[in-house]
Motif scaffolding. Structure first.
Motif, PDB file in Angstrom:
ATOM      1  N   UNK A 199    -128.972 126.809-130.368  1.00 53.24           N
ATOM      2  CA  UNK A 199    -127.806 125.924-130.420  1.00 53.24           C
ATOM      3  C   UNK A 199    -127.581 125.366-131.814  1.00 53.24           C
ATOM      4  N   UNK A 200    -128.664 124.977-132.470  1.00 52.52           N
ATOM      5  CA  UNK A 200    -128.512 124.418-133.812  1.00 52.52           C
ATOM      6  C   UNK A 200    -128.102 125.479-134.825  1.00 52.52           C
ATOM      7  N   UNK A 201    -128.427 126.739-134.571  1.00 51.27           N
ATOM      8  CA  UNK A 201    -127.923 127.807-135.423  1.00 51.27           C
ATOM      9  C   UNK A 201    -126.405 127.880-135.303  1.00 51.27           C
ATOM     10  N   UNK A 202    -125.904 127.780-134.092  1.00 49.69           N
ATOM     11  CA  UNK A 202    -124.449 127.771-133.904  1.00 49.69           C
ATOM     12  C   UNK A 202    -123.800 126.614-134.636  1.00 49.69           C
ATOM     13  N   UNK A 203    -124.423 125.438-134.577  1.00 51.13           N
ATOM     14  CA  UNK A 203    -123.877 124.273-135.281  1.00 51.13           C
ATOM     15  C   UNK A 203    -123.881 124.506-136.787  1.00 51.13           C
ATOM     16  N   UNK A 204    -124.931 125.142-137.294  1.00 47.30           N
ATOM     17  CA  UNK A 204    -124.993 125.442-138.724  1.00 47.30           C
ATOM     18  C   UNK A 204    -123.924 126.462-139.115  1.00 47.30           C
TER      19      UNK A 204
ATOM     20  N   UNK B 251    -130.489 139.202-137.472  1.00 42.85           N
ATOM     21  CA  UNK B 251    -131.104 138.593-138.666  1.00 42.85           C
ATOM     22  C   UNK B 251    -130.872 137.084-138.699  1.00 42.85           C
ATOM     23  N   UNK B 252    -129.697 136.625-138.263  1.00 43.22           N
ATOM     24  CA  UNK B 252    -129.425 135.186-138.203  1.00 43.22           C
ATOM     25  C   UNK B 252    -130.431 134.485-137.296  1.00 43.22           C
ATOM     26  N   UNK B 253    -130.639 135.054-136.106  1.00 39.56           N
ATOM     27  CA  UNK B 253    -131.528 134.438-135.115  1.00 39.56           C
ATOM     28  C   UNK B 253    -132.974 134.460-135.592  1.00 39.56           C
ATOM     29  N   UNK B 254    -133.421 135.586-136.100  1.00 39.47           N
ATOM     30  CA  UNK B 254    -134.801 135.697-136.589  1.00 39.47           C
ATOM     31  C   UNK B 254    -135.014 134.768-137.788  1.00 39.47           C
ATOM     32  N   UNK B 255    -134.068 134.767-138.714  1.00 36.46           N
ATOM     33  CA  UNK B 255    -134.182 133.896-139.882  1.00 36.46           C
ATOM     34  C   UNK B 255    -134.197 132.426-139.506  1.00 36.46           C
ATOM     35  N   UNK B 256    -133.350 132.037-138.544  1.00 39.53           N
ATOM     36  CA  UNK B 256    -133.307 130.637-138.122  1.00 39.53           C
ATOM     37  C   UNK B 256    -134.605 130.248-137.417  1.00 39.53           C
ATOM     38  N   UNK B 257    -135.145 131.154-136.610  1.00 40.28           N
ATOM     39  CA  UNK B 257    -136.432 130.877-135.953  1.00 40.28           C
ATOM     40  C   UNK B 257    -137.506 130.629-137.002  1.00 40.28           C
ATOM     41  N   UNK B 258    -137.546 131.475-138.024  1.00 40.72           N
ATOM     42  CA  UNK B 258    -138.541 131.311-139.074  1.00 40.72           C
ATOM     43  C   UNK B 258    -138.344 130.041-139.875  1.00 40.72           C
ATOM     44  N   UNK B 259    -137.114 129.730-140.203  1.00 40.92           N
ATOM     45  CA  UNK B 259    -136.822 128.540-141.005  1.00 40.92           C
ATOM     46  C   UNK B 259    -137.095 127.259-140.219  1.00 40.92           C
ATOM     47  N   UNK B 260    -136.690 127.240-138.957  1.00 38.11           N
ATOM     48  CA  UNK B 260    -136.806 126.019-138.154  1.00 38.11           C
ATOM     49  C   UNK B 260    -138.156 125.880-137.464  1.00 38.11           C
ATOM     50  N   UNK B 261    -138.854 127.000-137.285  1.00 39.01           N
ATOM     51  CA  UNK B 261    -140.103 126.974-136.515  1.00 39.01           C
ATOM     52  C   UNK B 261    -139.868 127.015-135.023  1.00 39.01           C
ATOM     53  N   UNK B 262    -138.619 127.212-134.597  1.00 39.88           N
ATOM     54  CA  UNK B 262    -138.269 127.260-133.168  1.00 39.88           C
ATOM     55  C   UNK B 262    -138.356 128.711-132.696  1.00 39.88           C
TER      56      UNK B 262
END
Length: 161
Positions: free
Chosen positions: A62-67, A28-39
């Motif tokens: 990588x930026x998800x990890x930083x967040x 869910x973290x990865x999918x949510x970050x993809x949706x939020x960032x557009x990456x």
């Protein structure tokens, strides 16, 4: 050195360390970050394509990890001690050392690596190195954050007693 409880510039010591609680990186973290960032890079969102990479599977952004590391740092005693004195985050330098995998349980190990006075004696810069570490003990990311803080607690002022 272990974490301390006071957080204005004049009270800080290079070498002070702190450790955050853990959290697990989820699908869910990865999918949510993809949706939020557009990456929607295939390395993060396409298991078939990612299986052909050296990682053999999808990895987190990588930026998800930083967040995540930023959020975990806010849950440390060092971060809590800096809240009254913090003026501004001056930058973020991220090095991605190892892949962050879905299912990794991570924590932050942070250390004050530098204290720099500024031309304004009421302010100083504290540099904190935050290492995002996985459950196997491998450093995943190294994030360096210089922060501008008050040299004394804002509520102390310069009023003589």
């Amino acid at each position: 050195m272990i974490e301390q409880t006071r957080g204005c510039f004049d009270d800080l010591v290079v070498g002070t360390t702190t450790r955050s609680p853990r959290r697990t990186v989820t699908e869910a973290d990865v999918v949510g970050f993809a949706g939020m960032s557009g990456d929607f890079n295939a390395l993060h969102t396409d298991e078939v394509a990612a299986s052909a990479t050296p990682f053999g599977t999808r990895i987190a952004h990588g930026l998800l990890g930083a967040a995540i590391a930023s959020g975990l740092f806010t849950r440390t005693a060092l971060s809590a001690s800096l809240q009254e004195s913090l003026i501004a985050l001056l930058g973020v330098d991220c090095r991605f050392v190892n892949p962050l995998r879905i299912g990794d349980t991570v924590h932050v190990e942070a250390e004050i690596t530098e204290l720099r006075p500024t031309s304004d004696s009421s302010r100083g810069v504290v540099v904190v190195e935050r290492r995002l570490v996985n459950h196997e003990g491998a450093v995943v990311q190294v994030i360096t954050t210089p922060m501008l803080i008050h040299t004394t607690r804002p509520d102390q002022g310069d009023t003589p007693t």
